[in-house]
Scaffold this motif. Sequence first.
Motif, PDB file in Angstrom:
ATOM      1  N   VAL A 176       0.860  -1.188   0.000  1.00  0.00           N
ATOM      2  CA  VAL A 176       0.000   0.000   0.000  1.00  0.00           C
ATOM      3  C   VAL A 176       0.898   1.240   0.000  1.00  0.00           C
ATOM      4  O   VAL A 176       1.878   1.311   0.739  1.00  0.00           O
ATOM      5  CB  VAL A 176      -0.930   0.006   1.237  1.00  0.00           C
ATOM      6  N   ASP A 177       0.561   2.200  -0.842  1.00  0.00           N
ATOM      7  CA  ASP A 177       1.269   3.470  -0.870  1.00  0.00           C
ATOM      8  C   ASP A 177       0.908   4.258   0.388  1.00  0.00           C
ATOM      9  O   ASP A 177      -0.280   4.472   0.660  1.00  0.00           O
ATOM     10  CB  ASP A 177       0.878   4.257  -2.124  1.00  0.00           C
ATOM     11  N   GLY A 178       1.897   4.677   1.158  1.00  0.00           N
ATOM     12  CA  GLY A 178       1.645   5.344   2.433  1.00  0.00           C
ATOM     13  C   GLY A 178       0.851   6.626   2.303  1.00  0.00           C
ATOM     14  O   GLY A 178      -0.112   6.852   3.033  1.00  0.00           O
ATOM     15  N   LEU A 179       1.240   7.462   1.361  1.00  0.00           N
ATOM     16  CA  LEU A 179       0.547   8.733   1.181  1.00  0.00           C
ATOM     17  C   LEU A 179      -0.863   8.504   0.621  1.00  0.00           C
ATOM     18  O   LEU A 179      -1.820   9.138   1.065  1.00  0.00           O
ATOM     19  CB  LEU A 179       1.358   9.635   0.247  1.00  0.00           C
ATOM     20  N   GLY A 180      -0.980   7.571  -0.299  1.00  0.00           N
ATOM     21  CA  GLY A 180      -2.303   7.235  -0.845  1.00  0.00           C
ATOM     22  C   GLY A 180      -3.213   6.640   0.213  1.00  0.00           C
ATOM     23  O   GLY A 180      -4.406   6.948   0.273  1.00  0.00           O
ATOM     24  N   GLY A 181      -2.651   5.781   1.062  1.00  0.00           N
ATOM     25  CA  GLY A 181      -3.422   5.202   2.154  1.00  0.00           C
ATOM     26  C   GLY A 181      -3.892   6.262   3.130  1.00  0.00           C
ATOM     27  O   GLY A 181      -5.050   6.261   3.567  1.00  0.00           O
ATOM     28  N   ALA A 182      -2.991   7.174   3.472  1.00  0.00           N
ATOM     29  CA  ALA A 182      -3.351   8.262   4.387  1.00  0.00           C
ATOM     30  C   ALA A 182      -4.449   9.125   3.785  1.00  0.00           C
ATOM     31  O   ALA A 182      -5.400   9.513   4.476  1.00  0.00           O
ATOM     32  CB  ALA A 182      -2.123   9.111   4.698  1.00  0.00           C
ATOM     33  N   ASP A 183      -4.331   9.403   2.504  1.00  0.00           N
ATOM     34  CA  ASP A 183      -5.326  10.218   1.815  1.00  0.00           C
ATOM     35  C   ASP A 183      -6.688   9.521   1.809  1.00  0.00           C
ATOM     36  O   ASP A 183      -7.720  10.155   2.040  1.00  0.00           O
ATOM     37  CB  ASP A 183      -4.853  10.497   0.392  1.00  0.00           C
ATOM     38  N   ALA A 184      -6.687   8.219   1.562  1.00  0.00           N
ATOM     39  CA  ALA A 184      -7.946   7.458   1.560  1.00  0.00           C
ATOM     40  C   ALA A 184      -8.590   7.464   2.946  1.00  0.00           C
ATOM     41  O   ALA A 184      -9.812   7.634   3.071  1.00  0.00           O
ATOM     42  CB  ALA A 184      -7.698   6.026   1.093  1.00  0.00           C
ATOM     43  N   TYR A 185      -7.776   7.288   3.982  1.00  0.00           N
ATOM     44  CA  TYR A 185      -8.326   7.322   5.341  1.00  0.00           C
ATOM     45  C   TYR A 185      -8.833   8.722   5.685  1.00  0.00           C
ATOM     46  O   TYR A 185      -9.828   8.864   6.401  1.00  0.00           O
ATOM     47  CB  TYR A 185      -7.299   6.854   6.363  1.00  0.00           C
ATOM     48  N   ALA A 186      -8.178   9.757   5.188  1.00  0.00           N
ATOM     49  CA  ALA A 186      -8.648  11.128   5.420  1.00  0.00           C
ATOM     50  C   ALA A 186     -10.030  11.314   4.813  1.00  0.00           C
ATOM     51  O   ALA A 186     -10.915  11.905   5.436  1.00  0.00           O
ATOM     52  CB  ALA A 186      -7.670  12.137   4.842  1.00  0.00           C
ATOM     53  N   ASP A 187     -10.225  10.787   3.601  1.00  0.00           N
ATOM     54  CA  ASP A 187     -11.530  10.895   2.943  1.00  0.00           C
ATOM     55  C   ASP A 187     -12.619  10.162   3.721  1.00  0.00           C
ATOM     56  O   ASP A 187     -13.786  10.523   3.641  1.00  0.00           O
ATOM     57  CB  ASP A 187     -11.459  10.334   1.523  1.00  0.00           C
ATOM     58  N   GLN A 188     -12.239   9.140   4.474  1.00  0.00           N
ATOM     59  CA  GLN A 188     -13.194   8.371   5.271  1.00  0.00           C
ATOM     60  C   GLN A 188     -13.401   8.969   6.665  1.00  0.00           C
ATOM     61  O   GLN A 188     -14.202   8.465   7.449  1.00  0.00           O
ATOM     62  CB  GLN A 188     -12.702   6.929   5.430  1.00  0.00           C
ATOM     63  N   GLY A 189     -12.642  10.013   6.992  1.00  0.00           N
ATOM     64  CA  GLY A 189     -12.767  10.628   8.312  1.00  0.00           C
ATOM     65  C   GLY A 189     -12.138   9.798   9.403  1.00  0.00           C
ATOM     66  O   GLY A 189     -12.665   9.730  10.513  1.00  0.00           O
ATOM     67  N   LYS A 190     -10.996   9.175   9.113  1.00  0.00           N
ATOM     68  CA  LYS A 190     -10.307   8.326  10.083  1.00  0.00           C
ATOM     69  C   LYS A 190      -8.903   8.870  10.350  1.00  0.00           C
ATOM     70  O   LYS A 190      -7.911   8.369   9.811  1.00  0.00           O
ATOM     71  CB  LYS A 190     -10.261   6.888   9.574  1.00  0.00           C
ATOM     72  N   PRO A 191      -8.814   9.898  11.197  1.00  0.00           N
ATOM     73  CA  PRO A 191      -7.518  10.542  11.421  1.00  0.00           C
ATOM     74  C   PRO A 191      -6.471   9.638  12.062  1.00  0.00           C
ATOM     75  O   PRO A 191      -5.275   9.805  11.791  1.00  0.00           O
ATOM     76  CB  PRO A 191      -7.842  11.745  12.309  1.00  0.00           C
TER      77      PRO A 191
END
Length: 124
Positions: free
Chosen positions: A29-44
């Motif tokens: 998993v791409d770290g930045l892409g994963g972080a971005d996806a979790y941000a979109d889901q509201g999971k800080p």
Amino acid sequence: MANSFNELYNNILNAVFIEKAKQQLEQGVDGLGGADAYADQGKPDFALAHLLLTDAPDDVKRDILARAYERRAELTEAKAESFDQQFHRPFPLVKLEAQKDRLSAQQVRQGKRIRRGAKSLTMN
């Protein structure tokens, strides 16, 4: 000199989130892409775990983490409104959690430590 992103936010996260993020990174998993996806889901918490393990500019990391808090605030407010309608009474503590998340987002955008009086409710 201001503290780095990792210095500011490394100690606010439960180790479970870091372990999960490490597993995902090991699986490709791409770290930045994963972080971005979790941000979109509201999971800080999940977004932060990925950001702490990813090499990226601090301003990019701050933006993603702040968006995660803002998104969680939006989702929490929607949940509070739903509860208001369903149960015909207000839910001020749920709305307070949304306010705390908005404050956290503001603190992150300003490059400050997140200061919260109480742990967040997880609204999943």
